[in-house]
Design an enzyme around this catalytic site. Structure first.
Site, PDB file in Angstrom:
ATOM      1  N   HIS A 141      -0.453   4.674   7.294  1.00 40.48           N
ATOM      2  CA  HIS A 141       0.300   5.517   6.309  1.00 40.48           C
ATOM      3  C   HIS A 141       0.511   6.643   6.320  1.00 40.48           C
ATOM      4  CE1 HIS A 141      -2.292   2.136   4.407  1.00 40.48           C
ATOM      5  NE2 HIS A 141      -1.011   1.811   3.951  1.00 40.48           N
TER       6      HIS A 141
ATOM      7  N   ASP B 296      -3.584   8.038   7.941  1.00 40.64           N
ATOM      8  CA  ASP B 296      -4.392   7.037   8.494  1.00 40.64           C
ATOM      9  C   ASP B 296      -3.620   6.273   9.533  1.00 40.64           C
ATOM     10  OD1 ASP B 296      -3.147   5.185   7.255  1.00 40.64           O
ATOM     11  OD2 ASP B 296      -4.643   4.607   5.808  1.00 40.64           O
TER      12      ASP B 296
ATOM     13  N   SER C  90       0.794  -1.450   0.172  1.00 40.51           N
ATOM     14  CA  SER C  90       0.097   0.040   0.079  1.00 40.51           C
ATOM     15  C   SER C  90       0.855   1.095  -0.206  1.00 40.51           C
ATOM     16  CB  SER C  90      -1.084   0.045   1.214  1.00 40.51           C
ATOM     17  OG  SER C  90      -0.257  -0.047   2.540  1.00 40.51           O
TER      18      SER C  90
END
Ligand SMILES: *[C@@H]1O[C@H](CO)[C@@H](O)[C@H](O)[C@H]1NC(C)=O
Ligand SMILES: *[C@@H]1O[C@H](CO)[C@@H](O)[C@H](O)[C@H]1NC(C)=O
Ligand SMILES: *[C@@H]1O[C@H](CO)[C@@H](O)[C@H](O)[C@H]1NC(C)=O
Ligand SMILES: *[C@@H]1O[C@H](CO)[C@@H](O)[C@H](O)[C@H]1NC(C)=O
Ligand SMILES: *[C@@H]1O[C@H](CO)[C@@H](O)[C@H](O)[C@H]1NC(C)=O
Length: 359
Positions: free
Chosen positions: A325, A322, A34
């Protein structure tokens, strides 16, 4: 009629927006998790590891959620920017026959990264790195069908292969065993490195020569880890695993460099960037390095950055967007340090030297 005009305008705009910089390499191919995904997971069934809804992308052009795990651009976008591209190449799964024709023609690259994946195929439920490399092999054969073998190898040898992975493997290992002893850690590093080495060798066999590898950040200090600690401190074991894995990757790359003819690499340290920001937030221009900007509960990291979550206004002052990240601002800082920074941020050469090496 109106839509034709809008389309033309959009086309003109995209040409002028991308026309100001000349790419320094033929193409970028991106692999990993991610930290690098720009929307592959949007095309997967189910709700695993997706970021294609608000408030993701709130600072992206047109406040558009793209599948990037960021409020805006991610680190790969900034690295691509330094290499003269507008942003990351597009996600592999977004390619239609028409756009893939254009990409192959322009040879600008493809992003295969998938949030939730790891170095180990057993990590996560999304697109494994083995599968990401298989996808690259299909792109490679389409390039080879257009160019001759010699030209294909030449173009690929000058392209940059970015890999940002490992964090999810560490999280998965930690979930199985939150107090590993040294023997267990060593075994884990050996397995991890054995697989990482195989992936890099597979890419080398397909023509990759220049590797830009991003290491694992101190993941014990991300908000979703801190909430596991009663006082909100960093989770030491996760940070130890990150250091241990990063050290092992460093040795592995150095060995590959001496065994694979013509292989060159830079190991970029998101670990150094994030550690330095946490050690002295004010000096780096941050006010909040513990809580997530977007989410709910303690440290905004107990529930995810879902459409019902609240988010901060002063996103430039947050390290984390978040629970896991970084914000766009932190990614920008990392991109700059890894591209053009000192040995602390990228070694044995930085990405700029890797890009500009023509030996
Ligand atoms: C895309 O191209 C491939 C190979 O040329 C072909 O097999 C496939 O049917 C095409 N797909 C679509 C949706 O046109
Ligand atoms: C590490 O833990 C494993 C599993 O509990 C155990 O079998 C092993 O003896 C331990 N090794 C050391 C060096 O403590
Ligand atoms: C948002 O909804 C999810 C369920 O979809 C829930 O688990 C979460 O607690 C909610 N978050 C907030 C901040 O209300
Ligand atoms: C890269 O770093 C060098 C040395 O610190 C500096 O002189 C140069 O201006 C930087 N280049 C860019 C594009 O920032
Ligand atoms: C890798 O790049 C560095 C920096 O430009 C260069 O000195 C070195 O010769 C290159 N190594 C290989 C194997 O291409």
């Amino acid at each position: 009629m109106a839509s034709v005009a809008a389309l033309l305008l959009a086309l003109l705009f995209s040409i002028s927006a991308s026309g100001n910089a000349q790419p320094k390499v033929p193409a970028i191919y991106v692999f990993g998790d991610s930290t690098a995904d720009v929307g592959n997971n949007n095309y997967l069934p189910g709700n695993d590891a997706k970021a294609n809804f608000p408030h993701y992308g709130i600072d992206f052009p047109h406040s558009r959620p793209t599948g990037r795990f960021s409020n805006g651009f991610n680190g790969i976008d900034f690295l691509a920017g330094h290499m003269g591209f507008r942003r990351s190449p597009p996600p592999y799964l977004s390619l239609t026959n028409k756009t893939s024709h254009g990409i192959l023609k322009g040879l600008r690259g493809v992003n295969f990264a998938s949030g939730g994946s790891g170095i180990l195929d057993s990590t996560g439920t999304t697109i494994t790195m083995t599968k990401q490399i298989k996808y690259f092999a299909t792109i490679r054969s389409r390039i080879a069908a257009r160019l001759n073998a010699e030209r294909t190898n030449d173009v690929l040898s000058k392209s940059i292969f970015l890999i940002s992975a490992g964090g999810n493997d560490l999280f998965a290992f930690f979930r199985q065993n939150n107090a590993p002893n040294n023997t267990q850690k060593e075994q884990f590093y050996n397995t991890l490195i054995y697989n990482y080495k195989n992936h890099i060798e597979a890419l080398y066999d397909l023509g990759a020569r220049k590797f830009g590898i991003i290491d694992v950040a101190p993941i014990g200090c991300c908000p979703s880890s801190r909430v596991l600690h009663p006082l909100g401190d960093c989770i030491a074991v996760l940070n130890e695993l990150a250091v241990g894995a990063n050290d092992a990757v460093k040795v592995m790359l150095s060995n590959l460099h001496s065994t694979l003819k013509g292989m060159n690499y830079s190991l970029g340290s998101s670990h150094a960037v994030v550690s330095n920001i946490i050690a002295d937030p004010g000096a780096a221009g941050y006010k909040e390095v513990q809580s997530a900007c977007c989410g709910g509960g303690k440290l905004n990291a107990v529930s995810g950055c879902m459409p019902n979550a609240t988010y901060c206004d002063d996103r430039k002052e947050y390290l984390f967007w978040d629970g896991v990240h970084p914000t766009q601002g932190a990614s920008k800082k990392a991109g700059f340090a890894i591209y053009n920074g000192s040995l602390q941020y990228a070694s044995p050469i930085n990405f700029k030297q890797l890009v500009e090496d023509h030996s």
